[in-house]
Scaffold this active site. Structure first.
Site, PDB file in Angstrom:
ATOM      1  CE  LYS A 198       7.001 -47.502  -1.269  1.00 56.97           C
ATOM      2  NZ  LYS A 198       5.928 -48.196  -1.981  1.00 56.97           N
ATOM      3  N   GLY A 236       4.271 -52.632  -4.482  1.00 57.14           N
ATOM      4  CA  GLY A 236       3.967 -53.365  -3.250  1.00 57.14           C
ATOM      5  C   GLY A 236       3.012 -54.529  -3.449  1.00 57.14           C
ATOM      6  CB  SER A 265       6.825 -55.855  -7.331  1.00 53.67           C
ATOM      7  OG  SER A 265       5.695 -55.522  -6.533  1.00 53.67           O
ATOM      8  CD  GLU A 285       3.263 -45.727  -1.613  1.00 59.07           C
ATOM      9  OE1 GLU A 285       4.093 -45.190  -0.857  1.00 59.07           O
ATOM     10  OE2 GLU A 285       3.413 -46.877  -2.078  1.00 59.07           O
ATOM     11  CG  ASN A 328      10.134 -44.803  -1.522  1.00 57.19           C
ATOM     12  OD1 ASN A 328      10.182 -44.214  -0.438  1.00 57.19           O
ATOM     13  ND2 ASN A 328       9.041 -44.845  -2.278  1.00 57.19           N
ATOM     14  CG  HIS A 351       5.787 -42.700  -4.336  1.00 58.46           C
ATOM     15  ND1 HIS A 351       4.652 -43.414  -4.018  1.00 58.46           N
ATOM     16  CD2 HIS A 351       6.754 -43.615  -4.593  1.00 58.46           C
ATOM     17  CE1 HIS A 351       4.941 -44.708  -4.065  1.00 58.46           C
ATOM     18  NE2 HIS A 351       6.206 -44.856  -4.412  1.00 58.46           N
ATOM     19  CD  GLU A 364       7.937 -45.975  -8.077  1.00 59.97           C
ATOM     20  OE1 GLU A 364       8.756 -46.768  -7.602  1.00 59.97           O
ATOM     21  OE2 GLU A 364       7.253 -45.214  -7.386  1.00 59.97           O
TER      22      GLU A 364
HETATM   23  P1  PGA Z   1       7.855 -51.615  -4.138  1.00 52.93           P
HETATM   24  O1  PGA Z   1       7.697 -50.004  -4.112  1.00 52.93           O
HETATM   25  O2  PGA Z   1       9.254 -51.895  -4.610  1.00 52.93           O
HETATM   26  O3  PGA Z   1       7.619 -52.028  -2.711  1.00 52.93           O
HETATM   27  O4  PGA Z   1       6.830 -52.129  -5.072  1.00 52.93           O
HETATM   28  C1  PGA Z   1       8.287 -49.207  -5.098  1.00 52.93           C
HETATM   29  C2  PGA Z   1       7.975 -47.756  -4.824  1.00 52.93           C
HETATM   30  O5  PGA Z   1       6.831 -47.452  -4.441  1.00 52.93           O
HETATM   31  O6  PGA Z   1       8.838 -46.877  -4.984  1.00 52.93           O
END
Ligand code: PGA
Length: 251
Positions: A11, A174, A214, A98, A9, A96, A168
């Site tokens: 982003k 992140g 992460s 976000e 992903n 997601h 998630e």
């Molecule tokens: P990350 O993000 O691996 O940077 O923690 C995962 C995601 O949001 O899909």
């Protein structure tokens, strides 16, 4: 049996040129590695067409990170599921955290997006997961159950079978803080049980449930060794080919 999948992903990262270069590098690496899982990159809308032209989607799957909750028309700035499908993409990340958190995506909006994705033969990668407070106060099982029920349980079993789930935990995205393999297994088994309760054991056993938050080369093998963890949705570590491949090769 269900597929193991590692999906990137990206982003809101990379220019088109950078994204095309990264996708080509990943495509070559996957072709050489012949991994024991499907590998997908989910990229910004602007990147879909040039990336589709630069890769072999039989080797490296391609997805969008979102799509609109309407089919077409006067929705300035939106990108529809049919537009995404017309680029050659086969997947779309929906729900997601976000998007839920910063863009107010509700279960009602997500039901519309899932329906449009499926109508256009896109496989949704549907994200669920709790925030830190819900993890700490123990309500996370209920939170995750409600997200699945409200977002997906209007589907017929045949359509539910096309969904990839991604658990998630928001506190792990992140942050460098990963769920332990035991925490991931516990909630993934719970999620599979929720699905079995609605659609039966066979559908539940055929559903791919990814872990995200992460995930990196150093922890992927331990996470993926758990029986109900069927791969990962990878943010930060998907932006460097070597890191992403380190995760892919954890299978
Ligand atoms: P990350 O993000 O691996 O940077 O923690 C995962 C995601 O949001 O899909």
């Amino acid at each position: 049996m269900r597929k193991n999948i590692v999906a990137g992903n990206w982003k809101m990262n990379t220019t088109v040129a950078e994204g095309v270069a990264l996708a080509k590098e990943v495509n070559s690496a996957v072709a050489a590695a012949k991994p024991n899982c499907d590998v997908i990159v989910c990229v910004p809308f602007t990147h879909l067409v040039p990336v589709a032209e630069a890769i072999d989607t039989a080797i490296l799957g391609l997805g969008a990170e979102n799509c609109a909750d309407h089919a077409s028309g006067a929705y300035t700035g939106e990108v529809s599921a049919s537009m995404v499908a017309s680029t050659g993409a086969g997947y779309v990340i929906l729900g997601h955290s976000e998007r839920r958190q910063y863009y107010g995506e509700t279960s009602e909006i997500l039901r519309a997006k899932v329906a449009l994705a499926l109508e256009n033969n896109l496989k949704p990668i549907f994200c669920i997961g709790e925030v830190l407070e819900q993890r700490e106060n123990g309500t996370f099982f209920d939170v995750v159950r409600t997200q699945i029920e409200e977002g997906l349980f209007n589907l017929e079993a045949s359509d539910f079978g096309k969904i990839v789930l991604a658990y998630e935990p928001v506190w792990a995205i992140g942050t460098g803080k990963t769920a332990t393999a035991e925490q991931a297994q516990e909630i993934h088994a719970f999620i599979r049980g929720v699905i079995a309760g609605k659609y039966g054991e066979e559908v539940a056993n055929n559903t791919t449930i990814l872990y995200g938050g992460s995930c990196k080369p150093s922890n992927a093998a331990e996470l993926f060794a758990k029986p109900d963890v069927d791969g990962g949705l990878i943010g930060g570590a998907s932006l460097k080919c070597a890191d992403f491949m380190g995760i892919v090769n954890a299978f």
